[in-house]
Every structure is written in structure tokens, then in C-alpha cells.
Design a protein around this motif. Structure first.
Motif, PDB file in Angstrom:
ATOM      1  N   GLY A  10     -48.051 -18.495 -33.984  1.00  0.00           N
ATOM      2  CA  GLY A  10     -47.412 -17.298 -33.449  1.00  0.00           C
ATOM      3  C   GLY A  10     -46.302 -17.631 -32.483  1.00  0.00           C
ATOM      4  N   ASP A  11     -46.054 -16.696 -31.566  1.00  0.00           N
ATOM      5  CA  ASP A  11     -45.017 -16.903 -30.562  1.00  0.00           C
ATOM      6  C   ASP A  11     -45.503 -16.363 -29.224  1.00  0.00           C
ATOM      7  OD1 ASP A  11     -44.764 -14.106 -30.726  1.00  0.00           O
ATOM      8  OD2 ASP A  11     -43.045 -14.220 -32.072  1.00  0.00           O
ATOM      9  N   LEU A  12     -44.637 -16.413 -28.219  1.00  0.00           N
ATOM     10  CA  LEU A  12     -45.021 -16.009 -26.871  1.00  0.00           C
ATOM     11  C   LEU A  12     -45.437 -14.542 -26.818  1.00  0.00           C
ATOM     12  CD1 LEU A  12     -45.319 -16.781 -23.914  1.00  0.00           C
ATOM     13  CD2 LEU A  12     -42.890 -16.247 -23.585  1.00  0.00           C
ATOM     14  N   GLU A  13     -44.756 -13.705 -27.573  1.00  0.00           N
ATOM     15  CA  GLU A  13     -45.113 -12.283 -27.606  1.00  0.00           C
ATOM     16  C   GLU A  13     -46.529 -12.093 -28.159  1.00  0.00           C
ATOM     17  OE1 GLU A  13     -43.596  -8.199 -29.812  1.00  0.00           O
ATOM     18  OE2 GLU A  13     -42.107  -9.741 -29.284  1.00  0.00           O
ATOM     19  N   ASP A  14     -46.899 -12.898 -29.143  1.00  0.00           N
ATOM     20  CA  ASP A  14     -48.251 -12.811 -29.703  1.00  0.00           C
ATOM     21  C   ASP A  14     -49.297 -13.221 -28.669  1.00  0.00           C
ATOM     22  OD1 ASP A  14     -47.262 -12.049 -32.201  1.00  0.00           O
ATOM     23  OD2 ASP A  14     -47.048 -14.128 -32.854  1.00  0.00           O
ATOM     24  N   LEU A  15     -48.994 -14.253 -27.885  1.00  0.00           N
ATOM     25  CA  LEU A  15     -49.925 -14.695 -26.841  1.00  0.00           C
ATOM     26  C   LEU A  15     -50.066 -13.619 -25.772  1.00  0.00           C
ATOM     27  CD1 LEU A  15     -50.259 -16.256 -23.854  1.00  0.00           C
ATOM     28  CD2 LEU A  15     -51.780 -16.838 -25.735  1.00  0.00           C
ATOM     29  N   ASN A  45     -48.540 -16.461 -15.397  1.00  0.00           N
ATOM     30  CA  ASN A  45     -47.805 -15.201 -15.450  1.00  0.00           C
ATOM     31  C   ASN A  45     -47.766 -14.595 -16.839  1.00  0.00           C
ATOM     32  OD1 ASN A  45     -47.293 -15.246 -12.732  1.00  0.00           O
ATOM     33  ND2 ASN A  45     -45.278 -16.193 -12.932  1.00  0.00           N
ATOM     34  N   ASN A  46     -48.236 -15.329 -17.825  1.00  0.00           N
ATOM     35  CA  ASN A  46     -48.354 -14.782 -19.177  1.00  0.00           C
ATOM     36  C   ASN A  46     -49.784 -14.387 -19.505  1.00  0.00           C
ATOM     37  OD1 ASN A  46     -45.759 -14.783 -20.913  1.00  0.00           O
ATOM     38  ND2 ASN A  46     -45.616 -16.695 -19.737  1.00  0.00           N
ATOM     39  N   GLY A  47     -50.608 -14.248 -18.467  1.00  0.00           N
ATOM     40  CA  GLY A  47     -51.920 -13.651 -18.637  1.00  0.00           C
ATOM     41  C   GLY A  47     -53.081 -14.607 -18.785  1.00  0.00           C
ATOM     42  N   VAL A  48     -52.859 -15.899 -18.550  1.00  0.00           N
ATOM     43  CA  VAL A  48     -53.956 -16.861 -18.650  1.00  0.00           C
ATOM     44  C   VAL A  48     -54.785 -16.806 -17.368  1.00  0.00           C
ATOM     45  CG1 VAL A  48     -54.557 -19.297 -18.919  1.00  0.00           C
ATOM     46  CG2 VAL A  48     -52.645 -18.322 -20.217  1.00  0.00           C
ATOM     47  N   ASP A  49     -56.094 -16.656 -17.514  1.00  0.00           N
ATOM     48  CA  ASP A  49     -56.990 -16.555 -16.361  1.00  0.00           C
ATOM     49  C   ASP A  49     -57.461 -17.908 -15.859  1.00  0.00           C
ATOM     50  OD1 ASP A  49     -57.578 -13.515 -16.233  1.00  0.00           O
ATOM     51  OD2 ASP A  49     -57.928 -14.012 -18.344  1.00  0.00           O
ATOM     52  N   ILE A  50     -57.662 -18.838 -16.795  1.00  0.00           N
ATOM     53  CA  ILE A  50     -58.221 -20.147 -16.452  1.00  0.00           C
ATOM     54  C   ILE A  50     -57.423 -21.225 -17.180  1.00  0.00           C
ATOM     55  CG2 ILE A  50     -60.283 -21.604 -16.470  1.00  0.00           C
ATOM     56  CD1 ILE A  50     -61.990 -19.087 -16.571  1.00  0.00           C
ATOM     57  N   LEU A 108     -52.470 -15.936 -33.829  1.00  0.00           N
ATOM     58  CA  LEU A 108     -52.816 -15.257 -32.577  1.00  0.00           C
ATOM     59  C   LEU A 108     -52.949 -13.748 -32.760  1.00  0.00           C
ATOM     60  CD1 LEU A 108     -50.543 -17.254 -30.086  1.00  0.00           C
ATOM     61  CD2 LEU A 108     -53.047 -17.294 -30.201  1.00  0.00           C
ATOM     62  N   ARG A 109     -52.116 -13.155 -33.584  1.00  0.00           N
ATOM     63  CA  ARG A 109     -52.217 -11.714 -33.838  1.00  0.00           C
ATOM     64  C   ARG A 109     -53.549 -11.382 -34.493  1.00  0.00           C
ATOM     65  NH1 ARG A 109     -48.848  -7.624 -31.668  1.00  0.00           N
ATOM     66  NH2 ARG A 109     -47.079  -8.792 -30.853  1.00  0.00           N
ATOM     67  N   ASP A 110     -53.931 -12.188 -35.455  1.00  0.00           N
ATOM     68  CA  ASP A 110     -55.199 -11.976 -36.144  1.00  0.00           C
ATOM     69  C   ASP A 110     -56.369 -12.213 -35.186  1.00  0.00           C
ATOM     70  OD1 ASP A 110     -56.818 -11.411 -38.390  1.00  0.00           O
ATOM     71  OD2 ASP A 110     -57.064 -13.542 -38.805  1.00  0.00           O
ATOM     72  N   LEU A 111     -56.215 -13.199 -34.303  1.00  0.00           N
ATOM     73  CA  LEU A 111     -57.251 -13.445 -33.294  1.00  0.00           C
ATOM     74  C   LEU A 111     -57.432 -12.221 -32.401  1.00  0.00           C
ATOM     75  CD1 LEU A 111     -59.218 -15.248 -31.720  1.00  0.00           C
ATOM     76  CD2 LEU A 111     -57.248 -16.278 -30.570  1.00  0.00           C
ATOM     77  N   ALA A 112     -56.331 -11.595 -32.005  1.00  0.00           N
ATOM     78  CA  ALA A 112     -56.417 -10.392 -31.168  1.00  0.00           C
ATOM     79  C   ALA A 112     -57.138  -9.265 -31.900  1.00  0.00           C
ATOM     80  CB  ALA A 112     -55.012  -9.942 -30.755  1.00  0.00           C
ATOM     81  N   TYR A 158     -52.786 -31.849 -28.644  1.00  0.00           N
ATOM     82  CA  TYR A 158     -52.712 -32.412 -27.293  1.00  0.00           C
ATOM     83  C   TYR A 158     -51.516 -33.349 -27.113  1.00  0.00           C
ATOM     84  CZ  TYR A 158     -57.200 -30.293 -26.320  1.00  0.00           C
ATOM     85  OH  TYR A 158     -58.205 -29.371 -26.118  1.00  0.00           O
ATOM     86  N   ALA A 159     -50.596 -33.345 -28.057  1.00  0.00           N
ATOM     87  CA  ALA A 159     -49.318 -34.033 -27.892  1.00  0.00           C
ATOM     88  C   ALA A 159     -48.245 -32.948 -27.903  1.00  0.00           C
ATOM     89  CB  ALA A 159     -49.094 -35.044 -29.015  1.00  0.00           C
ATOM     90  N   VAL A 160     -47.906 -32.442 -26.735  1.00  0.00           N
ATOM     91  CA  VAL A 160     -47.071 -31.240 -26.609  1.00  0.00           C
ATOM     92  C   VAL A 160     -45.590 -31.622 -26.597  1.00  0.00           C
ATOM     93  CG1 VAL A 160     -46.530 -29.257 -25.148  1.00  0.00           C
ATOM     94  CG2 VAL A 160     -48.903 -30.049 -25.363  1.00  0.00           C
ATOM     95  N   SER A 161     -44.811 -30.914 -27.403  1.00  0.00           N
ATOM     96  CA  SER A 161     -43.369 -31.164 -27.440  1.00  0.00           C
ATOM     97  C   SER A 161     -42.570 -30.096 -26.692  1.00  0.00           C
ATOM     98  CB  SER A 161     -42.875 -31.269 -28.892  1.00  0.00           C
ATOM     99  OG  SER A 161     -43.273 -30.152 -29.645  1.00  0.00           O
ATOM    100  N   ASP A 162     -43.222 -29.012 -26.273  1.00  0.00           N
ATOM    101  CA  ASP A 162     -42.588 -28.014 -25.412  1.00  0.00           C
ATOM    102  C   ASP A 162     -43.690 -27.254 -24.684  1.00  0.00           C
ATOM    103  OD1 ASP A 162     -41.260 -25.792 -24.234  1.00  0.00           O
ATOM    104  OD2 ASP A 162     -39.649 -25.962 -25.703  1.00  0.00           O
ATOM    105  N   PHE A 163     -43.740 -27.387 -23.360  1.00  0.00           N
ATOM    106  CA  PHE A 163     -44.810 -26.778 -22.573  1.00  0.00           C
ATOM    107  C   PHE A 163     -44.680 -25.269 -22.421  1.00  0.00           C
ATOM    108  CE2 PHE A 163     -45.347 -31.148 -20.728  1.00  0.00           C
ATOM    109  CZ  PHE A 163     -46.693 -31.302 -21.075  1.00  0.00           C
ATOM    110  N   ARG A 164     -43.561 -24.697 -22.839  1.00  0.00           N
ATOM    111  CA  ARG A 164     -43.354 -23.257 -22.637  1.00  0.00           C
ATOM    112  C   ARG A 164     -43.147 -22.509 -23.944  1.00  0.00           C
ATOM    113  NH1 ARG A 164     -41.073 -22.156 -16.738  1.00  0.00           N
ATOM    114  NH2 ARG A 164     -41.451 -24.188 -15.784  1.00  0.00           N
TER     115      ARG A 164
END
Length: 651
Positions: free
Chosen positions: A157-162, A275-280, A109-113, A144-150
Motif C-alpha cells: 500500500g501507501d502512506l494513505e493506506d497506513l 504522527n501517522n498514528g502509530v501507538d507503539i 493494508l486496505r484489506d487489513l483495515a 528489515y532491510a529498509v530502503s526508505d524510512f518514510r
């Protein structure tokens, strides 16, 4: 709407809110909640009003919304207010999307940014980052098999990277799209593990049965999604000694939305990412949300009620956030995921136009637009405040799920025609330039879906392998013609990672034990950024495609007629090889763009007389706004070369 019973309950709920919530400044939230509460109450009551704990669950629902609002930043709240004032903002022709896997486009995610300049260079301003939530290694179904939705998967990466990525995109006015897998969890999710441990509360989060009695009743009418790799809809769990509903794969446990706690949990997930900045939010597998014995458990009425409730709740807390319905179903069904209100979308503002995508590939294979035109005429009108995602290729397979009645009406037999399409795109039909792979082939019917990158399906892989410059030119023309249609049709065009560079099939998945059993990975390539620099080298395939698409995107953004206000009219040209439609701008009806595309390998004529009979006045000279030149015209015919397109305006 004010309704005494529901608002009396609302007053009681507000009195019972946690003290830490009541102390907050909730002015905007209360205004929106009051405006939406009758609808929220009515929907929640219809779904769960029979339960003795209904009022307690309603309190939990409102507290979840309120907590979501409290955690919303001032910056995002300001964005909500701006989008409320300009409520049709997403219908503009300014938006162009791209879907990508983080580790296919970048390292993480950092590299994507750090690579967001690429999007601006191309003109893309809506980025769908494919599943990045925590999932198991191996049994993940591509995320698409999520083990933690948050939690973010630590491989990207991590939440800070997102949060950093979301901020970077917001500064560049680029929308962030994120997947929320609504229908199921991984069997390694905390809820599933608690269910396995015997907790009855969490066992009620899923469909779990001690005997085959109820599963057998479901199975009588439920089709199989993956009959080859995951037959049936239930899996025996040895630890619990129970059958668990697993519609997709045995490690994906279907959530039980007849339990209101599941809905409230998932609402909390949606608001967390808002609340973490996702628009859609791309809501995955929404057609499967409600299960009812005696039905196929798809497109159920209550699934729509769940989405309406989710939308109303989100509008109270984060009204600037949009929903995409990931419902790859028949046109008559997919249109319902916009909602039922004739003015405003009640469920999801955006839906995938899978029918248009499949019809375009049919026209490529047949070199005529008969079924394409017929299928588009059968496509129901969208709601005023809703729009399509128009795409040529995505991470998934391509299915030819158009209406059999349309297939018959243009002179094909549905079964044999689909077999022809499969053979064509797998390169098994004589003269086919395509290099696709069959997916989930049914050996009894011969039916299958198709895998393959856009460039490989369009003939570029074969042409480059043969070092055939003529075939390369044809493939490039075919690719650009297809893009010209998703850019001009009406809706948000969605590119897939690598398409602007002509990336070919990636067969390396065959050496990866985690991917070898799923050939969809053949069209999920990773970008080699050193190789991608060829987009700046004149004459290369990468340069020709990237430069043309960048120009196409820029021109699209300048044409108000390409905004999506149901301002499209299909025209009959009398030439089955051409697709032709007119786009108009509501505020200036005289500003029209005529879109025409030739699907044939030989030149084709568009008779001007056909346009005159429609009442179009083309006495003034025409110009193709893409090339800046006048169209090739011979007497009373506009001539299109093989796989050529025009965006025509009067000078």
C-alpha cells in the motif's frame, strides 16, 4: 530538574529556532521540553559533547522535536494528554496483542483495515504489523532491510493506506505497533547510495574503512550473527573500495550512532510514524546500536544512553507513544532495556520475554518444569512502569538461550541438553510429536535454533497427518495450556498470526526462490480466509482452538489480578511436572488467582498441603474460572489431567 548551564543553552536554542517554528503554539511542548531538557542535554552531551559542532547539533535536535510536535494532530495530542494522566495504562490486563505480516493476514493494508472485526471477535486489541516500510525485492531480510524510512512498501500500500488503518484501529480502540529498524539500512537506502557516490557526509552515516586495519580490530571480539549465510561483520564494497560494517547481512549497512546526525535523523523517523498514528514502536536490534572496538558490540552502555535519549525526546513531543525493545539477549541484559530508574522506565516500556518463551518450550520437551521454574526465579524483577511481551512464537527462530548455570543446577549438561531440544523439536528424537526445522545449525557443536509454527511444534501437524484423534486432543490441550501461561504470567500476551486457528507449517516457501534459503518462512503462513471460516464450525480444530482462546482472553480481561504490577509469586509444589504461581490484585489483596499447569502426558497431583504451608487459605471452595467448574480433587490433592491448566479462585 532545573540546571543553569543546560537551561541557558535551551534559552539560546529557543531564540535560534526557525521562524516558522517560533510562530506555532508550542505550550505543551515547551512544558515537556523544560521538564526533560536537563536529561536530554546531559545524555546528548555525554554522547556528543566532545564535538566542536555540539551546539549546532543540539539546535537540530530541538528543531526536530518541535517540528514533530507541530505536525501532531489534535486527536493524537489529546491521546497524549489522556495517557499522561493514566500513565500506567499499558500495565492493564486488558491488552492482548497479535503479530502479523500484512500480506500473510490480508492482501494489503486496505484489506487489513477491512478485517479488523476478526481482532474484535477474538478479543485482540494490539496489532503488530510486521515490517511494511519500503525495502528491496529479494534482499530485504523479511522487511528489515529498509530502503526508505518514510515510505510504505508499494507491495502492501501507501502512506494513505497506513493512515486509514491507524484510524480504523483507533476507532475500535486497538493499538497499532510498527517496526523501526534502528541498527541498519538497506544498501539501497538514499543515505547508502550517497555514501557510494562519494559524499563524505553520508559515508559518516556508516562504518566505512579503506583498509582491513580497523575492521580486523572489531572482528577480534565481535561474534557472528549468521555464521553460515553471512560470515563476518564487514563486507567489501567494490564501488567505494571500502569495507562496510554489515553485522546481519551484506546488504544491511550498520548505522554509525557516534555521528549525532544519524541519531537526529532516526528521531525524526520515530516522530514521523508517531504522527501517522502509530501507538507503539518496536525498535529493532537495539542491542547492536553502539559499536566499540574491543567489545562484542552488543549491549554497550552507550546503546542504553541512545535509547534513554530517544525516550526523553519522544516524551517531549509524543508522550503517548511507547517503545518495545527488540533485544533477544540474556535476562540480566534484557532487563536493562527497561532503564535504570526504580520507578519509571527510562528506555523502553516493553521488552520481549524471550527467556520465558524458550523455557516454556523446554518444559514441553522434557515434560517437567524444573528448568522453567528455576529460570523464572532467576529472571530479574522488571521496573514498576514497564512490562513484558509474553509469546510462544514469533516471526523469528527459537533459540534456547537460557542461562547455563540454571541448566546445570537442574541436572542437565548445557551442550547435550540443547542438542536434545533441537532433536526433539525437529522430530528426530524418538517419540517426539514435533515437526520443526533446524535453523543455523552449528555442525561442530550441534547447536541450532528452531523454526516451526506453534501448532506444528506442539504436535498438531503430526497428529492430523496420522488422523489420530487422541493425539489431536493432546496437541490442542498442549497449545491451550501454553497460552494459559502467557495470558496469566504478567505482561502483554502476544499471539502470532494463525496461532488461534492452529495453522501448520507452510512448506510452500521451498518453491519460492526469494525465500528458499531461509526456512523461517515455514512458520510465516498466510491465512486462507475461506478455510478460516471453520472457526465457526463446531468440532473442528479451528473452532476448538479459536473458541477456547477467545474465552481465555475474555476471562483474562476480567481478572484484575492479571494486571502487571510485579504481583506474581512462584510456588514450589513438590511436583516437578507442574508450574504454579499466585497472582494478586494490589488494591484487593484477597483477590487472588492460583495458576497451575501440568506439562506431563499423565495426570499429576497438586498437594493442597503445600499451599497451606505457604499460608494460603483454601478452606473455601475453589473454582476454575476458565471452565467455571470446581477442580478435580481427590482427598488432599488437586488433580490435573495431561496438559491441563487451572486458573483457581475461591468461590
Amino acid at each position: 530538574m532545573y540546571e543553569q548551564v543546560s537551561h541557558s543553552l535551551l534559552n539560546a536554542i529557543l531564540d535560534d529556532l526557525k521562524p516558522e517554528i517560533r510562530r506555532q503554539d508550542l505550550r505543551h511542548f515547551y512544558t515537556r521540553l523544560g521538564a526533560n531538557f536537563y536529561a536530554i542535554y546531559s545524555l546528548f552531551f555525554r554522547l556528543y559533547g566532545h564535538r566542536p559542532d555540539f551546539k549546532r547539533q543540539m539546535l537540530g535536535l530541538v528543531e526536530t522535536m518541535a517540528e514533530g510536535y507541530i505536525n501532531r494532530s489534535p486527536e493524537l495530542e489529546a491521546l497524549d494528554i489522556a495517557r499522561e494522566k493514566d500513565h500506567n495504562w499499558f500495565l492493564s490486563q486488558q491488552w492482548v496483542g497479535m503479530a502479523l505480516y500484512t500480506n500473510g493476514f490480508a492482501r494489503n493494508l486496505r484489506d487489513l483495515a477491512d478485517k479488523t472485526e476478526y481482532f474484535q471477535e477474538l478479543g485482540v486489541n494490539m496489532i503488530h504489523v510486521m515490517p511494511i516500510l519500503k525495502c528491496p525485492i529479494g534482499k530485504s531480510d523479511g522487511g528489515y532491510a529498509v530502503s526508505d524510512f518514510r515510505q510504505i512498501d508499494d507491495r502492501v500500500g501507501d502512506l494513505e493506506d497506513l493512515q486509514h488503518l491507524a484510524s480504523e484501529l483507533r476507532q475500535r480502540q486497538i493499538l497499532l505497533v510498527l517496526d523501526i529498524v534502528m541498527n541498519h539500512t538497506s544498501d539501497e537506502h538514499t543515505w547508502a547510495r550517497k555514501a557510494v557516490a562519494g559524499d563524505p557526509i553520508y559515508q559518516d552515516y556508516y562504518y566505512m574503512y579503506e583498509s582491513r586495519d580497523i575492521p580486523d580490530l572489531f572482528e577480534r571480539s565481535m561474534p557472528e550473527v549468521f555464521p553460515e549465510s553471512s560470515p563476518g561483520n564487514f563486507t567489501w564494497n567494490e564501488e567505494t573500495q571500502r569495507w562496510v560494517m554489515t553485522v546481519f547481512h551484506d546488504y544491511q549497512w550498520d548505522l554509525n550512532y557516534s555521528n549525532p546526525e544519524v541519531f537526529i535523523e532516526m528521531l525524526g523517523v520515530v516522530l514521523f510514524w508517531a504522527n501517522n498514528g502509530v501507538d507503539i514502536m518496536r525498535l529493532d536490534a537495539v542491542a547492536f546500536l553502539w559499536k566499540e572496538i574491543g567489545t562484542d558490540c552488543q549491549n554497550e552502555r552507550n546503546a542504553h544512553l541512545l535509547l534513554q535519549l530517544m525516550k526523553d525526546c519522544c516524551q517531549a513531543t509524543a508522550p503517548g507513544v511507547l517503545f518495545i525493545a527488540e533485544a533477544i539477549v540474556a535476562p540480566v541484559e534484557v532487563i536493562k532495556y527497561f532503564g535504570e530508574d526504580a520507578i519509571s522506565a527510562k528506555e523502553c516500556e516493553i521488552a520481549y520475554n524471550a527467556t520465558f518463551m524458550a523455557l516454556l518450550w523446554d518444559a514441553v520437551a522434557t515434560q517437567n518444569a524444573r528448568l522453567l521454574t528455576r529460570g523464572l526465579r532467576s529472571l530479574p524483577n522488571k521496573l514498576d512502569r514497564a512490562t513484558w511481551l509474553n509469546y510462544l512464537r514469533c516471526h523469528d527462530d527459537i533459540g534456547f538461550g537460557f542461562d547455563d548455570q540454571d541448566v546445570l543446577a537442574v541436572g542437565y549438561q548445557p551442550r547435550s541438553h540443547r542438542r536434545f531440544l533441537t532433536d526433539f523439536f525437529c522430530g528426530e528424537f524418538e517419540g517426539s510429536p514435533s515437526r520443526g526445522l533446524p535453523f543455523m545449525r552449528n555442525e561442530v557443536t550441534g547447536d541450532a535454533r528452531i523454526c516451526g509454527s506453534l501448532a506444528s511444534l506442539a504436535g498438531l501437524e503430526k497428529a492430523m497427518q496420522e488422523e489420530n484423534p487422541v493425539a489431536i486432543n493432546i496437541a490442542i490441550s498442549r497449545i491451550l495450556m501454553l497460552h494459559s501461561l502467557i495470558f496469566s504470567f504478567g505482561g502483554i500476551p502476544l499471539l502470532y498470526n494463525g496461532d488461534a486457528l492452529g495453522l501448520l507449517n507452510d512448506y510452500s516457501y521451498q518453491q519460492d526462490p526469494a525465500k528458499v534459503s531461509d526456512n523461517r518462512w515455514v512458520h510465516r503462513p498466510s491465512i486462507d480466509w475461506q478455510h478460516a471460516e471453520r472457526r465457526h464450525q463446531s468440532g473442528t480444530v479451528e473452532n476448538r482452538l479459536f473458541t477456547a482462546l477467545r474465552r481465555m482472553i475474555a476471562i483474562r480481561k476480567s481478572l484484575d489480578a492479571f494486571a502487571d504490577f510485579n504481583n506474581r509469586e512462584l510456588l514450589d509444589t513438590g511436583n516437578e511436572h507442574l508450574l504454579c504461581f499466585l497472582r494478586s490484585y494490589q488494591q484487593r489483596p484477597s483477590e487472588q488467582v492460583l495458576v497451575v499447569a501440568n506439562f506431563h502426558s499423565t495426570p499429576q497431583a497438586l498437594p493442597v498441603d503445600v499451599l497451606r504451608r505457604r499460608g494460603l487459605d483454601f478452606t473455601a471452595p475453589l473454582i476454575d474460572v476458565f471452565t467455571g467448574r470446581r477442580p478435580h480433587q481427590i482427598e488432599e490433592n488437586i488433580l490435573l489431567q495431561s496438559y491441563q491448566f487451572y486458573w483457581l479462585k475461591q468461590v
